[in-house]
Write a protein that holds these residues in place. Structure first.
Motif, PDB file in Angstrom:
ATOM      1  N   ASN A 233       4.332   0.777   5.110  1.00  0.00           N
ATOM      2  CA  ASN A 233       3.622  -0.087   4.334  1.00  0.00           C
ATOM      3  C   ASN A 233       1.776   0.182   5.618  1.00  0.00           C
ATOM      4  O   ASN A 233       0.769   0.597   5.104  1.00  0.00           O
ATOM      5  CB  ASN A 233       3.514  -1.430   3.699  1.00  0.00           C
ATOM      6  CG  ASN A 233       2.605  -1.958   2.656  1.00  0.00           C
ATOM      7  OD1 ASN A 233       2.952  -1.111   1.909  1.00  0.00           O
ATOM      8  ND2 ASN A 233       2.063  -2.656   3.371  1.00  0.00           N
TER       9      ASN A 233
ATOM     10  N   ASN B   3       0.859   3.952   6.100  1.00  0.00           N
ATOM     11  CA  ASN B   3       0.297   4.199   5.105  1.00  0.00           C
ATOM     12  C   ASN B   3      -1.355   3.967   5.229  1.00  0.00           C
ATOM     13  O   ASN B   3      -2.105   5.135   4.459  1.00  0.00           O
ATOM     14  CB  ASN B   3       0.734   3.746   3.652  1.00  0.00           C
ATOM     15  CG  ASN B   3       1.955   4.497   3.548  1.00  0.00           C
ATOM     16  OD1 ASN B   3       2.668   5.451   3.762  1.00  0.00           O
ATOM     17  ND2 ASN B   3       2.470   4.091   2.305  1.00  0.00           N
TER      18      ASN B   3
ATOM     19  N   TYR C 117       0.663  -1.035  -0.168  1.00  0.00           N
ATOM     20  CA  TYR C 117       0.477  -0.106   0.230  1.00  0.00           C
ATOM     21  C   TYR C 117       0.636   1.285   0.178  1.00  0.00           C
ATOM     22  O   TYR C 117       1.305   2.224   0.613  1.00  0.00           O
ATOM     23  CB  TYR C 117      -1.134   0.237   1.567  1.00  0.00           C
ATOM     24  CG  TYR C 117      -2.101   0.796   1.100  1.00  0.00           C
ATOM     25  CD1 TYR C 117      -3.042   0.917   1.061  1.00  0.00           C
ATOM     26  CD2 TYR C 117      -2.019   2.334   1.588  1.00  0.00           C
ATOM     27  CE1 TYR C 117      -3.889   2.001   0.542  1.00  0.00           C
ATOM     28  CE2 TYR C 117      -2.581   3.177   1.682  1.00  0.00           C
ATOM     29  CZ  TYR C 117      -3.923   2.672   1.128  1.00  0.00           C
ATOM     30  OH  TYR C 117      -4.727   4.054   0.675  1.00  0.00           O
ATOM     31  N   ARG C 118       1.000   2.124  -1.188  1.00  0.00           N
ATOM     32  CA  ARG C 118       1.650   3.289  -1.165  1.00  0.00           C
ATOM     33  C   ARG C 118       0.896   4.478  -0.538  1.00  0.00           C
ATOM     34  O   ARG C 118      -0.330   4.067  -0.467  1.00  0.00           O
ATOM     35  CB  ARG C 118       2.353   3.009  -2.871  1.00  0.00           C
ATOM     36  CG  ARG C 118       2.913   2.423  -2.672  1.00  0.00           C
ATOM     37  CD  ARG C 118       4.555   1.659  -3.349  1.00  0.00           C
ATOM     38  NE  ARG C 118       5.442   1.101  -3.398  1.00  0.00           N
ATOM     39  CZ  ARG C 118       6.294  -0.017  -3.218  1.00  0.00           C
ATOM     40  NH1 ARG C 118       6.386   0.120  -2.505  1.00  0.00           N
ATOM     41  NH2 ARG C 118       6.818  -0.585  -3.672  1.00  0.00           N
ATOM     42  N   PHE C 119       1.772   5.596  -0.499  1.00  0.00           N
ATOM     43  CA  PHE C 119       1.353   6.306   0.108  1.00  0.00           C
ATOM     44  C   PHE C 119       0.381   6.882  -1.141  1.00  0.00           C
ATOM     45  O   PHE C 119      -0.399   7.752  -0.341  1.00  0.00           O
ATOM     46  CB  PHE C 119       2.769   7.671   0.185  1.00  0.00           C
ATOM     47  CG  PHE C 119       3.163   8.194  -0.808  1.00  0.00           C
ATOM     48  CD1 PHE C 119       4.618   7.767  -1.552  1.00  0.00           C
ATOM     49  CD2 PHE C 119       2.896   9.609  -1.191  1.00  0.00           C
ATOM     50  CE1 PHE C 119       5.327   7.990  -2.428  1.00  0.00           C
ATOM     51  CE2 PHE C 119       3.639  10.126  -2.321  1.00  0.00           C
ATOM     52  CZ  PHE C 119       4.165   9.469  -2.730  1.00  0.00           C
ATOM     53  N   PHE C 120       0.803   6.380  -1.805  1.00  0.00           N
ATOM     54  CA  PHE C 120      -0.456   7.843  -3.344  1.00  0.00           C
ATOM     55  C   PHE C 120      -1.329   7.218  -3.559  1.00  0.00           C
ATOM     56  O   PHE C 120      -2.757   7.486  -3.966  1.00  0.00           O
ATOM     57  CB  PHE C 120       0.041   7.829  -4.467  1.00  0.00           C
ATOM     58  CG  PHE C 120       0.955   6.939  -5.160  1.00  0.00           C
ATOM     59  CD1 PHE C 120       2.548   6.980  -4.714  1.00  0.00           C
ATOM     60  CD2 PHE C 120       1.098   5.689  -5.602  1.00  0.00           C
ATOM     61  CE1 PHE C 120       3.896   7.061  -5.616  1.00  0.00           C
ATOM     62  CE2 PHE C 120       2.053   4.535  -6.007  1.00  0.00           C
ATOM     63  CZ  PHE C 120       3.491   5.428  -5.793  1.00  0.00           C
ATOM     64  N   ASP C 121      -1.684   5.819  -2.483  1.00  0.00           N
ATOM     65  CA  ASP C 121      -3.129   5.435  -2.744  1.00  0.00           C
ATOM     66  C   ASP C 121      -4.069   5.701  -1.365  1.00  0.00           C
ATOM     67  O   ASP C 121      -5.087   5.649  -1.201  1.00  0.00           O
ATOM     68  CB  ASP C 121      -2.821   3.824  -2.185  1.00  0.00           C
ATOM     69  CG  ASP C 121      -2.378   2.909  -3.297  1.00  0.00           C
ATOM     70  OD1 ASP C 121      -2.427   3.319  -4.276  1.00  0.00           O
ATOM     71  OD2 ASP C 121      -1.578   2.253  -2.746  1.00  0.00           O
ATOM     72  N   ILE C 122      -3.320   6.482  -0.452  1.00  0.00           N
ATOM     73  CA  ILE C 122      -3.780   6.830   0.167  1.00  0.00           C
ATOM     74  C   ILE C 122      -5.148   8.128   0.069  1.00  0.00           C
ATOM     75  O   ILE C 122      -4.721   9.055  -0.390  1.00  0.00           O
ATOM     76  CB  ILE C 122      -3.373   7.924   1.139  1.00  0.00           C
ATOM     77  CG1 ILE C 122      -1.133   7.237   2.106  1.00  0.00           C
ATOM     78  CG2 ILE C 122      -3.729   8.728   2.810  1.00  0.00           C
ATOM     79  CD1 ILE C 122      -0.744   7.546   3.022  1.00  0.00           C
ATOM     80  N   GLY C 123      -6.205   7.996   0.938  1.00  0.00           N
ATOM     81  CA  GLY C 123      -6.938   8.679   0.316  1.00  0.00           C
ATOM     82  C   GLY C 123      -7.555   8.117  -0.690  1.00  0.00           C
ATOM     83  O   GLY C 123      -8.965   9.128  -1.453  1.00  0.00           O
ATOM     84  N   ARG C 124      -7.444   7.018  -1.936  1.00  0.00           N
ATOM     85  CA  ARG C 124      -8.051   6.778  -3.207  1.00  0.00           C
ATOM     86  C   ARG C 124      -8.453   5.689  -3.093  1.00  0.00           C
ATOM     87  O   ARG C 124      -9.324   4.841  -3.183  1.00  0.00           O
ATOM     88  CB  ARG C 124      -6.952   6.982  -3.995  1.00  0.00           C
ATOM     89  CG  ARG C 124      -7.326   8.151  -5.286  1.00  0.00           C
ATOM     90  CD  ARG C 124      -6.044   8.321  -6.121  1.00  0.00           C
ATOM     91  NE  ARG C 124      -5.764   9.302  -5.622  1.00  0.00           N
ATOM     92  CZ  ARG C 124      -3.830   9.091  -6.548  1.00  0.00           C
ATOM     93  NH1 ARG C 124      -3.755   8.863  -7.142  1.00  0.00           N
ATOM     94  NH2 ARG C 124      -3.308  10.047  -5.714  1.00  0.00           N
TER      95      ARG C 124
ATOM     96  N   SER D 118      -2.406   5.961   7.890  1.00  0.00           N
ATOM     97  CA  SER D 118      -2.734   7.786   7.152  1.00  0.00           C
ATOM     98  C   SER D 118      -4.592   7.213   6.609  1.00  0.00           C
ATOM     99  O   SER D 118      -5.254   8.007   6.865  1.00  0.00           O
ATOM    100  CB  SER D 118      -1.958   7.216   6.663  1.00  0.00           C
ATOM    101  OG  SER D 118      -1.410   7.786   7.228  1.00  0.00           O
TER     102      SER D 118
END
Lengths: 427, 469
Positions: free
Chosen positions: B379, B382, B19-26, B385
């Protein structure tokens, strides 16, 4: 034990990893009781008037012999400079000016970069092998008179000298591989360089590799008997008080730094792409690419086309104190090298309390525990690692404390003891 | 008659995907279905199914004299239901024999006993309910995640109505004492404590196939002869282990299943021991002394402490951050958030962040889906978050500084508008009353309507998001 060592530059003329390594090792070895080192280097810098001399044979060679006593050395070591046109490497800025000069003035000049890769300047390129051969002749003459028990040669430019010295004296030869042409060229090796490397490795009695990564290259690509190749990892010099610079932060933004030559081998493009990914999610962060090289313009273009130029900064080549200033401003240091035989710079960053991200394709990743490791091509992982270090304080706090401790335990004295063991095994 | 108490832990974590940080909120799906399913299928085929069959055969063969106890974590049960329902069926068959006891534990194999009593009780209750549903029995004995135990945890468990608890019998706690007796909790003597005989347990679970071990190869007869040689006054030998030892950690090819098949007969014939479940021991044995455990113990590593899960700064930060969110999760009461919160608590996630295995190397990577403890930490954080963002968007409260700031801003503007409107009125009254008021009030009106709209917005978006989930 008396050692005849063919090395590179010595302070104050240190410009990169190999010089730092051979200096550190020599310093560490000077602390071993009974160890005497005769250090031979080619003396040639871009600013010298090379046309004054012509190297024809041993008798014509100008040799500067002097004793130096560094404050850090326990004993003085004999230091010999041979006037030669071989320039082990120089910094890229000097390179550009030097090449231009060489082309306009017709002077003979050969450039090799930090790790010894050749840049042939057209018409002079073919002469290099002559230079190396001449250097070897000098080595032979030194070896004839010399009083030593073992020969130690650093990287391929000095291998012929080492071989010549071995032939004349019959003393065992240890070669030290800081990088192979596979690392430097990214796979498309120069056959002539490969040939010299191969000869050195075959004739050597023992080979020291700076990492298991390099050791494997030597075994697999050069077909050398694994028994003959020993890994001695590099170490790092403790910081001098004067180098512990602390620069005031002039902004609240976090800073992520790439520091090194901007060339294919160092993987700068992966850093730019990772920066772009991080900037999609975070605003209070800036990226710095410190260094210059053949890919610099392309990196500037790429940063501009990704529209991150306002957050992505280029400093050009940094020297001396500026390097430590840069570290003191950094929150994360990234070394995305595509192929790095060792890689001392992350250790220097860790000394300055900067958490580091290094590629699995670096020798230094074999010895570090308190570092994040990613594949150089995996920009998602790299971006994630950067984001993690910037946002989750437990991780960066842990790296700062334990990373520093880890690096402080990596001493040249220990590497020197291992090298000493190698010597003992061949005498 | 001396007796053996066999207990097996069955647990599988819900492993997180990368789970990458750019997945956060998505992206709000955190699990690596492929990995979870393939590991579950592998372990089911190599361990759970064949081992359960052996157990069932043994129980039938020995006509009720062979007994075992299991604890199955809630996350393992969830995975059985998803990926291997036949394993649950085989456990139900075992339950019907009456020779199998199922123990209580936390639903998500969590470390909640160390930090939050309410959460701990909630999870134990949920697990209890599940076991009752599946097997028709109410557990009377408790086992905590990874056999974690301390005097306080014991007292807490006693308060919840359990008669006994099982845990590790480490040297630093017992000293000269033997684990082969029943003890009681130092705070509440009503709670009986059964201690693991780690030497004999680990001989099977860890050393069985170790060729460098002096006792290799281990046969059932040899093991029974060791039992026989034990002090005649000792009452019980508690053999507690991972069920995965039978076919997974000790592979099928090591002959561990054959060992298991031969085990009861050898024990009856050579050692003349009987088999008991923890509840039977608690009924039949007299506790001999209190066991003092001021600092929590577990069955992990040489140290038998908590350092595998809560040993470094990373683990502590993740752990504290997670339980900070507990109150909000409770107040929101969204079932999907609650489920994710449960799975976030699975102790394995913290285990993956351990840096104590740097020197051990291999042992670590076998269990760990991540390349390094740092990867595991990043991971996890993230995911946490993202979880926090979802949680906050579902629970807009005045406590939120951002919301109260916006609200204050609106109030301020509102009062300004009223103030201006009144000033205008006054002016209008002074000059030509009818004209100005009719001209200005609509403007003031639209303004306040706009303000009202803004005011609505946070509530509106929240509503939307909750529906979406």
């Amino acid at each position: 034990m008396k050692v005849l060592m063919f090395g590179w530059e010595f302070p104050p003329h240190i410009s990169g990893g190999l010089g730092t390594a051979s200096y550190g090792l020599t310093k560490g070895m000077s602390k071993i009781p009974g160890m005497k080192i005769k250090f031979v280097v080619p003396k040639a810098y871009g600013d010298e008037d090379q046309s004054r001399m012509r190297i024809l044979g041993a008798n014509d060679v100008v040799i500067d012999r002097r004793l130096i006593n560094h404050e850090t050395f326990l004993r003085e070591i004999e230091y010999i400079e041979i006037n030669s046109k071989i320039v082990p490497y120089t910094d890229p800025d000097e390179y550009y000016t030097a090449v231009r000069e060489a082309e306009t003035t017709g002077r003979s000049f050969v450039f090799t970069n930090f790790s010894g890769k050749l840049h042939f300047t057209g018409k002079y390129g073919s002469n290099l092998y002559q230079e190396i051969a001449d250097y070897a002749v000098v080595a032979a003459s030194l070896a004839e008179k010399g009083d030593f028990e073992i020969i130690h040669a650093h990287d391929w430019l000095t291998f012929p000298a080492g071989i010549a010295a071995k032939r004349v004296s019959g003393k065992p030869l240890v070669i030290h591989v800081h990088a192979t042409d596979f690392d430097r060229s990214g796979g498309s090796v120069n056959p002539a360089v490969f040939d010299i490397e191969m000869k050195g490795m075959r004739i050597a009695d023992k080979i020291i590799a700076v990492s298991n990564l390099t050791r494997n290259t030597i075994i697999e690509k050069y077909g050398i008997d694994p028994e003959k190749v020993v890994t001695v990892h590099n170490a790092v010099e403790p910081l001098h008080e004067a180098e512990k610079l602390v620069l005031e932060r002039n902004m609240d933004d976090k800073i992520v730094t790439f520091l090194g030559r901007v060339t294919l081998q160092k993987g700068p493009e992966y850093f730019v792409e990772a920066a772009y990914k991080v900037l999609q999610k975070m605003d209070n962060v800036r990226f710095v690419m410190a260094g210059s090289g053949e890919l610099l313009n392309r990196m500037i273009m790429r940063a501009a086309s990704l529209r991150i130029a306002n957050k992505f900064h280029f400093t050009g080549f940094l020297k001396g104190d500026d390097v430590y200033k840069m570290f003191s401003l950094s929150d994360v240091y990234v070394m995305p090298s595509v192929s790095e035989p060792f890689g001392i710079s992350p250790l220097e960053a860790m000394q300055s309390n900067v958490p580091v991200i290094i590629s699995h394709q670096s020798g230094v990743s074999e010895v570090l525990q308190y570092a994040l490791k990613v594949d150089f091509w995996d920009i998602d992982a790299m971006a994630d690692a950067i984001y993690g270090l910037l946002n989750y304080s437990a991780l960066s706090d842990m790296f700062k404390v334990y990373g520093k401790e880890e690096v402080e335990n990596m001493k040249w004295e220990n590497a020197a003891l291992k090298v000493n063991e190698v010597y003992k095994s061949v005498i | 008659m001396r007796t053996i108490c066999l207990y097996f832990q069955i647990h599988q974590p819900f492993r997180f995907r990368r789970y990458r940080f750019f997945d956060i909120g998505r992206e709000h799906y955190y699990y690596d279905d492929y990995m979870n399913e393939s590991i579950m299928r592998k372990v089911a085929d190599r361990c759970y199914l064949p081992a359960n069959k052996i157990m069932l055969d043994l129980i039938k063969k020995h006509e009720g004299k062979f007994r075992v106890a299991y604890s199955i974590s809630g996350s393992a049960i969830d995975q059985f239901e998803l990926y291997a329902p036949e394993v649950l069926e085989s456990f139900k068959k075992l339950a019907k024999t009456g020779c199998v006891e199922f123990l209580s534990e936390t639903y998500s194999h969590s470390l909640s006993s160390l930090t939050n009593r309410a959460e701990f009780e909630k999870q134990v209750g949920k697990h209890r309910q599940k076991i009752k549903e599946l097997f028709g029995v109410e557990p009377g004995v408790f086992r905590n995640t990874e056999l974690i135990y301390s005097d306080e945890i014991g007292a807490m468990v006693a308060d919840m109505g359990y008669k006994g608890i099982i845990t590790e019998g480490p040297k630093h706690v017992l000293g000269w004492k033997s684990p082969n007796y029943m003890y009681y909790n130092a705070i509440n003597p009503k709670l009986k404590v059964l201690l693991k005989n780690f030497k004999l347990s680990d001989d099977i679970a860890f050393r069985f196939s170790d060729r460098s071990w002096a006792e290799f190869p281990l046969t059932a007869d040899k093991f029974a002869s060791w039992l026989k040689a034990l002090d005649k006054n000792e009452e019980t030998v508690n053999l507690f282990m991972d069920y995965e030892a039978f076919g997974e950690r000790q592979g099928v090819e090591t002959g561990i299943h054959e060992f298991l098949k031969a085990f009861p007969s050898a024990v009856f014939k050579i050692a003349k021991f009987s088999f008991s479940t923890p509840s039977q021991l608690i009924e039949s044995l007299q506790p001999i002394a209190p066991v003092h455990v001021p600092n929590a113990i577990s069955w992990a590593d040489e140290e038998r402490d908590l350092t595998a899960w809560l040993g470094n700064e990373l683990q502590w930060q993740a752990f504290n951050k997670l339980y900070e969110l507990r109150e909000k999760v409770e107040s929101v009461g969204d079932p999907r958030l609650s489920k994710d919160f449960e799975y976030l608590q699975i102790s394995d996630h913290f285990y993956y962040m351990s840096t104590k295995y740097f020197s051990a190397g291999e042992n670590f990577s076998y269990f760990n889906p991540f390349g390094s403890p740092y990867d595991a930490f990043i991971n996890y954080m993230n995911i946490l978050s993202d979880f926090e963002i979802r949680l906050n968007s579902s629970s807009v409260s005045d406590n939120d500084p951002e919301v109260s700031r916006l609200r204050a801003l609106l109030d301020e503007k509102e009062s300004l508008i009223i103030q201006y409107a009144e000033q205008l009125k006054k002016k209008a009254v002074k000059k030509t009353p009818a004209k100005t008021t009719s001209k200005k009030t609509p403007a003031a009106k639209t303004k306040s309507v706009a303000a009202a709209k803004i005011k609505m917005e946070p509530a509106k978006t929240t509503g939307k998001k909750t529906i979406k989930k």
